[in-house]
Design a protein around this motif. Structure first.
Motif, PDB file in Angstrom:
ATOM      1  N   CYS A   4      -4.002   1.579 -11.514  1.00  0.00           N
ATOM      2  CA  CYS A   4      -3.557   1.421 -10.119  1.00  0.00           C
ATOM      3  C   CYS A   4      -2.994   0.029  -9.861  1.00  0.00           C
ATOM      4  O   CYS A   4      -3.382  -0.650  -8.914  1.00  0.00           O
ATOM      5  N   GLY A   5      -2.104  -0.452 -10.712  1.00  0.00           N
ATOM      6  CA  GLY A   5      -1.576  -1.800 -10.572  1.00  0.00           C
ATOM      7  C   GLY A   5      -0.475  -1.903  -9.530  1.00  0.00           C
ATOM      8  O   GLY A   5       0.034  -0.925  -9.026  1.00  0.00           O
ATOM      9  N   ARG A   6      -0.115  -3.122  -9.237  1.00  0.00           N
ATOM     10  CA  ARG A   6       0.966  -3.380  -8.292  1.00  0.00           C
ATOM     11  C   ARG A   6       2.298  -3.402  -9.032  1.00  0.00           C
ATOM     12  O   ARG A   6       2.330  -3.593 -10.233  1.00  0.00           O
ATOM     13  N   THR A   7       3.366  -3.227  -8.289  1.00  0.00           N
ATOM     14  CA  THR A   7       4.686  -3.260  -8.917  1.00  0.00           C
ATOM     15  C   THR A   7       5.246  -4.673  -8.847  1.00  0.00           C
ATOM     16  O   THR A   7       4.728  -5.529  -8.140  1.00  0.00           O
ATOM     17  N   GLY A   8       6.330  -4.909  -9.570  1.00  0.00           N
ATOM     18  CA  GLY A   8       6.952  -6.226  -9.590  1.00  0.00           C
ATOM     19  C   GLY A   8       7.594  -6.589  -8.267  1.00  0.00           C
ATOM     20  O   GLY A   8       7.819  -5.763  -7.400  1.00  0.00           O
ATOM     21  N   ARG A   9       7.916  -7.861  -8.108  1.00  0.00           N
ATOM     22  CA  ARG A   9       8.477  -8.363  -6.858  1.00  0.00           C
ATOM     23  C   ARG A   9       9.855  -7.792  -6.544  1.00  0.00           C
ATOM     24  O   ARG A   9      10.225  -7.687  -5.406  1.00  0.00           O
ATOM     25  N   GLY A  10      10.610  -7.424  -7.561  1.00  0.00           N
ATOM     26  CA  GLY A  10      11.958  -6.922  -7.350  1.00  0.00           C
ATOM     27  C   GLY A  10      12.029  -5.448  -6.992  1.00  0.00           C
ATOM     28  O   GLY A  10      13.106  -4.906  -6.796  1.00  0.00           O
ATOM     29  N   ALA A  11      10.892  -4.787  -6.904  1.00  0.00           N
ATOM     30  CA  ALA A  11      10.888  -3.346  -6.629  1.00  0.00           C
ATOM     31  C   ALA A  11      11.386  -3.063  -5.216  1.00  0.00           C
ATOM     32  O   ALA A  11      11.057  -3.775  -4.283  1.00  0.00           O
ATOM     33  N   ALA A  12      12.212  -2.039  -5.085  1.00  0.00           N
ATOM     34  CA  ALA A  12      12.728  -1.650  -3.771  1.00  0.00           C
ATOM     35  C   ALA A  12      11.613  -1.023  -2.945  1.00  0.00           C
ATOM     36  O   ALA A  12      10.801  -0.259  -3.459  1.00  0.00           O
ATOM     37  N   ARG A  13      11.560  -1.359  -1.682  1.00  0.00           N
ATOM     38  CA  ARG A  13      10.550  -0.806  -0.783  1.00  0.00           C
ATOM     39  C   ARG A  13      11.144   0.347   0.005  1.00  0.00           C
ATOM     40  O   ARG A  13      12.299   0.282   0.420  1.00  0.00           O
ATOM     41  N   PRO A  14      10.344   1.384   0.244  1.00  0.00           N
ATOM     42  CA  PRO A  14      10.829   2.451   1.119  1.00  0.00           C
ATOM     43  C   PRO A  14      10.964   1.923   2.548  1.00  0.00           C
ATOM     44  O   PRO A  14      10.302   0.955   2.925  1.00  0.00           O
ATOM     45  N   LEU A  15      11.817   2.561   3.337  1.00  0.00           N
ATOM     46  CA  LEU A  15      12.038   2.137   4.717  1.00  0.00           C
ATOM     47  C   LEU A  15      11.544   3.206   5.678  1.00  0.00           C
ATOM     48  O   LEU A  15      11.613   4.397   5.393  1.00  0.00           O
ATOM     49  N   SER A  16      11.067   2.765   6.845  1.00  0.00           N
ATOM     50  CA  SER A  16      10.682   3.705   7.891  1.00  0.00           C
ATOM     51  C   SER A  16      11.944   4.198   8.588  1.00  0.00           C
ATOM     52  O   SER A  16      13.051   3.719   8.321  1.00  0.00           O
ATOM     53  N   GLN A  17      11.779   5.122   9.516  1.00  0.00           N
ATOM     54  CA  GLN A  17      12.934   5.641  10.252  1.00  0.00           C
ATOM     55  C   GLN A  17      13.623   4.545  11.052  1.00  0.00           C
ATOM     56  O   GLN A  17      14.823   4.606  11.276  1.00  0.00           O
ATOM     57  N   SER A  18      12.877   3.514  11.451  1.00  0.00           N
ATOM     58  CA  SER A  18      13.477   2.421  12.210  1.00  0.00           C
ATOM     59  C   SER A  18      14.082   1.351  11.298  1.00  0.00           C
ATOM     60  O   SER A  18      14.615   0.362  11.779  1.00  0.00           O
ATOM     61  N   GLY A  19      13.996   1.541   9.973  1.00  0.00           N
ATOM     62  CA  GLY A  19      14.626   0.614   9.041  1.00  0.00           C
ATOM     63  C   GLY A  19      13.721  -0.497   8.541  1.00  0.00           C
ATOM     64  O   GLY A  19      14.158  -1.342   7.778  1.00  0.00           O
ATOM     65  N   GLN A  20      12.469  -0.539   8.966  1.00  0.00           N
ATOM     66  CA  GLN A  20      11.571  -1.584   8.483  1.00  0.00           C
ATOM     67  C   GLN A  20      10.964  -1.172   7.145  1.00  0.00           C
ATOM     68  O   GLN A  20      10.724   0.004   6.906  1.00  0.00           O
ATOM     69  N   PRO A  21      10.740  -2.142   6.231  1.00  0.00           N
ATOM     70  CA  PRO A  21      10.146  -1.797   4.943  1.00  0.00           C
ATOM     71  C   PRO A  21       8.685  -1.377   5.134  1.00  0.00           C
ATOM     72  O   PRO A  21       7.963  -1.981   5.927  1.00  0.00           O
ATOM     73  N   VAL A  22       8.274  -0.340   4.446  1.00  0.00           N
ATOM     74  CA  VAL A  22       6.906   0.151   4.590  1.00  0.00           C
ATOM     75  C   VAL A  22       6.150   0.046   3.276  1.00  0.00           C
ATOM     76  O   VAL A  22       6.741  -0.028   2.195  1.00  0.00           O
TER      77      VAL A  22
END
Length: 65
Positions: A4-22
């Motif tokens: 259950c590790g974390r991903t690297g800093r360059g990983a793309a984040r999903p966005l909410s419907q309002s466009g904020q990274p979630v």
């Protein structure tokens, strides 16, 4: 190495419907918390050790409902 590790800093984040990274925050039974970039990883950690998962704003850490 943990499953259950974390991903690297360059990983793309999903966005909410309002466009904020979630992200998804796993609140652990021990009182700690870990942020994950995707819901599946947070759910997997919850299923392994218990606790709850909440969708959050990746920049501020504020819960999103």
């Amino acid at each position: 190495m943990s499953c259950c590790g974390r991903t690297g800093r360059g990983a793309a984040r999903p966005l909410s419907q309002s466009g904020q990274p979630v992200a998804w925050r796993h609140y652990q039974p021990s009182g700690g918390s870990v942020d994950y970039p995707d819901e599946a990883r947070a759910d997997h950690a919850r299923d392994k050790i218990g606790g709850t998962v909440t969708k959050i704003d990746a920049r501020t850490g504020a819960p999103i409902e």
